[in-house]
Scaffold this active site. Structure first.
Site, PDB file in Angstrom:
ATOM      1  N   LEU A  91       0.819  -1.203   0.000  1.00  0.00           N
ATOM      2  CA  LEU A  91       0.000   0.000   0.000  1.00  0.00           C
ATOM      3  C   LEU A  91       0.859   1.263   0.000  1.00  0.00           C
ATOM      4  CD1 LEU A  91      -2.914  -0.867   2.458  1.00  0.00           C
ATOM      5  CD2 LEU A  91      -3.095  -0.405   0.016  1.00  0.00           C
ATOM      6  N   ASP A 188     -17.129  24.811 -11.817  1.00  0.00           N
ATOM      7  CA  ASP A 188     -17.903  26.015 -11.503  1.00  0.00           C
ATOM      8  C   ASP A 188     -17.611  27.133 -12.501  1.00  0.00           C
ATOM      9  OD1 ASP A 188     -19.607  27.578  -9.565  1.00  0.00           O
ATOM     10  OD2 ASP A 188     -17.763  28.748  -9.419  1.00  0.00           O
ATOM     11  N   GLU A 215      -7.054   3.334  -1.429  1.00  0.00           N
ATOM     12  CA  GLU A 215      -5.697   3.309  -0.848  1.00  0.00           C
ATOM     13  C   GLU A 215      -5.611   4.176   0.411  1.00  0.00           C
ATOM     14  OE1 GLU A 215      -3.725   1.191  -1.874  1.00  0.00           O
ATOM     15  OE2 GLU A 215      -3.966   0.856  -4.011  1.00  0.00           O
ATOM     16  N   THR A 217      -8.579   6.387   2.941  1.00  0.00           N
ATOM     17  CA  THR A 217      -9.381   7.592   2.813  1.00  0.00           C
ATOM     18  C   THR A 217      -8.621   8.803   3.350  1.00  0.00           C
ATOM     19  OG1 THR A 217     -10.390   7.361   4.993  1.00  0.00           O
ATOM     20  CG2 THR A 217     -11.473   6.233   3.146  1.00  0.00           C
TER      21      THR A 217
END
Length: 235
Positions: A91, A188, A215, A217
């Site tokens: 990870l 926007d 992977e 939060t």
């Protein structure tokens, strides 16, 4: 463990390419701690089910994997690692790569609105001539450049063998947050057209909703930073 074999039971969702892969790397709880196994996806008892109705990363196959008494030989077991060090080490490396991806998404969004605001004429002048727009564009460039420098330094530390997991968490958190905020702001600036497929900002914004989640939060990486600062594990 069953004689010279191992029998795997369990399930895991949100696996990229689960319906396409020929093998799965599975980390499973055993009587001797967490261990890794190479599992061919044509094994008896293995099933991959594609996850549909996604509004994010729609170009990627995402699957749920199911293991129902899947039998593998001991030779399929990864021999040199036990415990969480194996999966968490993977990870850490993956998260480093992820720090770069959001930068590209943010750059694409900025490039799009630079072109749009230069061509979009309002009240006889280009939208880019408004101070409010220039302030937003300049701030986007600042945040992108900061993220680039953070990932660049992280890469230098990685090459030197000095990269620490907390540093990776900081970069993953920072760069994903940077990119998703820029994608939303670009949407926007594009106005109503920003929600159409004519422009890419909304696509990047939706995809980044996944990137900021997978992977680890954003909250997980914040807590990693908090643990580093206080020495207290608040997980």
């Amino acid at each position: 463990q069953d004689g010279a074999d191992w029998i795997i039971n369990g399930a895991k969702m949100w696996i990229t390419n689960g319906n396409l892969a020929h093998i799965a790397i599975v980390w499973a709880q055993t009587g001797d701690g967490i261990q890794g196994f190479i599992v061919p996806t044509d094994s008896a008892g293995f099933k991959a089910q594609e996850i549909h109705k996604k509004m994010s990363l729609r170009a990627s196959v995402t699957s749920a994997l199911f293991f129902d008494n899947v039998r593998v030989p001991d030779s399929a077991r990864l021999p040199n690692v036990k415990g969480l060090k194996g999966p968490l080490g993977c990870l850490t490396q993956a998260r480093y790569g992820i720090t770069w991806g959001p930068i590209g998404a943010a750059q694409a969004c900025l490039r799009e609105v630079l072109d749009y605001t230069a061509e979009r004429i309002l009240f006889g002048r280009p939208l880019a001539s408004n101070q409010a727009i220039q302030l937003k564009l300049a701030d986007m460039a600042r945040r992108i450049t900061t993220a680039q420098l953070l990932s660049l330094q992280l890469g230098r530390l990685k090459d030197a063998g000095k990269m620490q997991p907390t540093q990776v968490s900081l970069a993953k958190w920072n760069n994903c947050r940077m990119a998703i905020d820029i994608a939303r702001q670009c949407r926007d600036i594009l106005g109503g057209a920003g929600i159409t497929t004519e422009h890419s900002a909304i696509r990047h914004a939706l995809n980044l909703e996944s990137v900021i989640t997978y992977e680890g939060t954003e909250t997980v990486h914040e807590l990693v930073g908090g643990r580093e600062l206080t020495g207290i594990n608040a997980f």
